[in-house]
Structure formats: C-alpha cells, structure tokens
Write an enzyme that holds these catalytic residues in place. Structure first.
Site, PDB file in Angstrom:
ATOM      1  N   ASN A 128      15.950 -21.239  65.367  1.00 61.94           N
ATOM      2  CA  ASN A 128      15.375 -22.526  64.939  1.00 61.94           C
ATOM      3  C   ASN A 128      14.843 -23.332  66.118  1.00 61.94           C
ATOM      4  O   ASN A 128      15.318 -24.414  66.449  1.00 61.94           O
ATOM      5  CB  ASN A 128      16.421 -23.333  64.162  1.00 61.94           C
ATOM      6  CG  ASN A 128      17.719 -23.528  64.928  1.00 61.94           C
ATOM      7  OD1 ASN A 128      18.123 -22.678  65.712  1.00 61.94           O
ATOM      8  ND2 ASN A 128      18.384 -24.646  64.709  1.00 61.94           N
TER       9      ASN A 128
ATOM     10  N   ASP B 108      29.092 -23.052  64.381  1.00 60.02           N
ATOM     11  CA  ASP B 108      27.780 -23.453  63.865  1.00 60.02           C
ATOM     12  C   ASP B 108      27.199 -24.583  64.717  1.00 60.02           C
ATOM     13  O   ASP B 108      26.663 -25.571  64.215  1.00 60.02           O
ATOM     14  CB  ASP B 108      27.853 -23.865  62.395  1.00 60.02           C
ATOM     15  CG  ASP B 108      26.516 -23.689  61.672  1.00 60.02           C
ATOM     16  OD1 ASP B 108      25.698 -22.878  62.135  1.00 60.02           O
ATOM     17  OD2 ASP B 108      26.294 -24.367  60.649  1.00 60.02           O
TER      18      ASP B 108
END
Length: 417
Positions: free
Chosen positions: A96, A306
């Site tokens: 990302n 995460d």
C-alpha cells in the site's frame, strides 16, 4: 559481529536448551557455543541485561511502511529500525504505497532498500495492477523477484471471478493469495462495529456480516479452484467458526488476527479518538474471546501487529474522515503477553514462516544466529514516547502492557534499545 550473550533464558520449544539459562557465543553470525558459563577470552562484545530471555527471531506477516510515496508516514529504513527495536527479525511488507508495489521492478526496489539490514524484508506484491481491483498484477514476475504473497492491502476484491482467476493462476507456482474479508456493499460507509455502541455514539456501523459473507464466498472459490488462500486479520466469532470448518474439510486456507482485535473492544470508541479507528473494526468481548480460542486450538495460524503508520494530518481529524490504522510493532509483544503465557506468546510471534516458505531457525549450536532479546516480566503503561515509528497513531496509548524488548541479533548485527 562476534557477541557473547550472558545468562540468557532460552525460550524455544524446538531447542534442546528450552527453558535453560545459558551463555550463548556467536561467531561470524553462527552460534558456536551454548553453555552454563562461557569465558570471554577473546574479548567479544558482551551482552548482559536484566532478566534476559532469548527466542528465535520474531516474524510479522503484515507490516506497512510508507516508502515509496508516503515517506512522511514511515521510510523503509526507519520502519526496519522500528521492527528491530521491537524484536522482529523478519517482516512481510504490504504493497500500500504510491505507486503500489505491483511489478518485478517494485519488488526489486523494496529488497534493494533493505539490503544489509539486520531485519529481513519480504515483499507482498499487489494482487491487482495499481491495487485497483480490476486486473491481476504480474504475479509470476513478482514471485521471481522475491514476492512471498499477493494482497491489495485492506481492499476487498469485489469481483468473485477475479479472485477465482487469481487462485487458479497462482496455484501453478504455489503463490499465496490474500483476500481482505469485507463485503463492501454490506459494510457501506461503516466506520466501527455495528452494535449497540455504534447506535449510541451515532457512528455508522460495519457489521460482522460483511466479513463473514466475504469469507464464505472466498472459501467456496477456494474449494472450486484448489488454490492457496490466506485471509488476513479476521475479527469475528463466526469468522473463526467458518475457517475452523474449512480446515476440517482440508481446504488450503490460513488466517491471521491483529493483536489489537484480541484485546480491545468497541467500548474504546466512547472517546471518539481516531487511534481506535482500524480495519477490521474493534468488535465485542465475545468476538475477542472466540479469536483467542481460535489461536489456542490452531484455527487461527498467525498473529500480526498489522503495523500501519498514518501521518497526523490524516489521523487527527473528524472520526468519519480519519484513515484506518495503528502502529503496532512496538506494542506487539507487550500486548500479547497480557493475555497469553510467555511460551504461547513466543510461539505465536515465531509462528507462520512456513506458510511463506521461510526458514525457521532453532537456537542450537552450529545454526545461524537469528535471535530476539527481551525481558518478559516488566509491567508498564505504554505512551507515545516509547515509539520509534515516525507516525504516532498507537492504539495502545495509555494501556498497561507486560514485557519489554531489548532488541535482536540477526544478519551478523546486534541492535539494542
């Protein structure tokens, strides 16, 4: 670097020295001696730390940095430094970025930026071109460049035929396909768990149904294609049950859970603080309990921080408009150790490499030294001053944690806080 680690308790269920307190001598990156006492006759660098414990190096399967394109959030250099100081010797890095990591050249760029670092960076390539969900990316080329999996980070694949083709195509070379578990038309504009709490706060809800429907769809596709699927960061009790059933039917599926989804609930959002805005959202205590049970019985394969740094301009704004994400590397061990025993916490932090074809090295004489050094007994309240990340969006600010990391020894390098 040659190092003598003094009086370290070894936590490694795959080692003959598990639970023993020993000195560990490392020469040219190899463990050459493990004994109760080793004399430092060669005047090697000596590591003597309070209540020192060592384990195999930790692995995180979902880490986001910013580079290229979002360096204000995190550079690769500082991200890998943060990982090292948080106890991680291996990290899988998401795509990302801007542009998305979706080609041979992009994967090569990431690997080149990490070359010579004590932390091993393993790129996750974008599943679709530009991560726009329309056309498959160059999966085979990226595999040849070193990609270990394929994922449009936190972007659900809306087209089921595209997911079917991805699973079929990647099965030709053993590629691992991620699918973010969210059905977008059901989740809509929801920004937190759909529950009594979302109603009382006046925030739009994202129901667990959105996650579960997508998982059901993907499991049917997996059964049809016979591919290799990973479902990242599940968050609901029913999701655990669905994956448990799929594994009983011998489907090649794995899944992970974010550490914050094991511990925190949607009650945290009473403050409207955007540090609690994460995807998937924080759910209920019963969901947390089911996720913990899923880890205990092996239904859930991997825990992840995460880690997703977000700059202050995109976090310190109205809740509806703030970006999703929290940094998590620095708090991973301390948070996990509040709910699991030391042995279980370390097992979870060292687990998962085999799913990606990565080596897992026991603490043994003659083996390469890839170690995490830590003190498991220290209790403290976490605050932003303890962060190494450029971004400061930590979901665990003000929370009591247990266990502090000293650093790592990996790739012939010692990194200590």
């Amino acid at each position: 670097m040659n190092v003598l680690i003094k009086s370290a308790t070894i936590v490694d269920s795959k080692s003959d020295f598990h639970n023993d307190t020993c000195d560990i001598l490392i020469q040219k990156g190899i463990i050459t001696q493990i004994q109760k006492q080793i004399e430092n006759t060669s005047k090697f660098k000596e590591v003597t730390l309070d209540n020192l414990h060592v384990s195999q190096g930790w692995f995180d399967s979902s880490v986001s940095f910013g580079e290229p394109g979002y360096e204000e959030r995190e550079t690769i250099a500082n991200g890998l430094r943060t990982a090292a100081l948080s106890g991680f010797t291996d990290v899988a890095v998401n795509s990302n970025t801007n542009p998305a990591i979706d080609s041979y050249a992009d994967i090569s760029f990431l690997k080149a930026k990490a070359q010579g670092n004590p932390v091993n960076l393993f790129p996750i390539g974008a599943l679709t071109k530009h991560s726009d969900g329309e056309d498959l990316g160059e999966l085979y080329d990226m595999t040849n460049a070193g990609a270990i999996a394929f994922y449009d980070y936190q972007k659900p694949i809306k087209n089921p035929n595209l997911m079917k083709l991805a699973l079929q195509y990647a099965s030709n070379f053993g590629g691992l396909i991620y699918s973010f578990p969210q059905e977008s038309k059901i989740s809509g504009l929801g920004v937190m768990n759909e529950n009594v709490m979302s109603t009382s706060l006046g925030l739009k809800g994202n129901p667990t149904l959105a996650e579960e429907l997508q998982i059901v769809r993907d499991l049917f596709l997996l059964e049809y294609t016979g591919g290799k699927l990973h479902i990242p960061t599940i968050s609901s009790a029913k999701s655990v049950a669905l994956i448990r059933d799929a594994k009983a039917r011998k489907l090649d599926v794995s899944c992970s859970v974010a550490i914050h989804n094991l511990i925190l609930t949607d009650d945290e959002l009473k403050t409207f603080h955007t540090r609690f805005k994460v995807a998937p959202p924080l759910r209920t205590q019963s969901d947390c309990n089911a996720l913990i049970e899923g880890l205990k019985d092996g239904t859930i394969d991997i825990v992840t921080s995460d880690h997703n740094p977000i700059d202050i301009e995109h976090k310190k704004i109205e809740f509806d408009y703030a970006k999703y994400g929290t940094v998590g590397l620095e708090t991973a061990f301390g948070a996990l150790h509040t709910i699991f025993s030391l042995k279980k916490s370390i097992d979870l932090l060292t687990k998962g490499k085999e799913r990606y074809g990565l080596e897992s090295i026991p603490i043994a004489i003659g083996e390469k030294a890839k170690l995490t050094l830590f003190n498991p007994s220290e209790n403290y309240t976490f605050n932003k001053d303890m962060l190494h990340s450029t971004s400061k969006n930590t979901i665990f600010e003000g929370h009591k944690l247990k266990g502090k990391v000293y650093g790592i020894y990996s790739n012939h390098q010692l990194v200590l806080n």
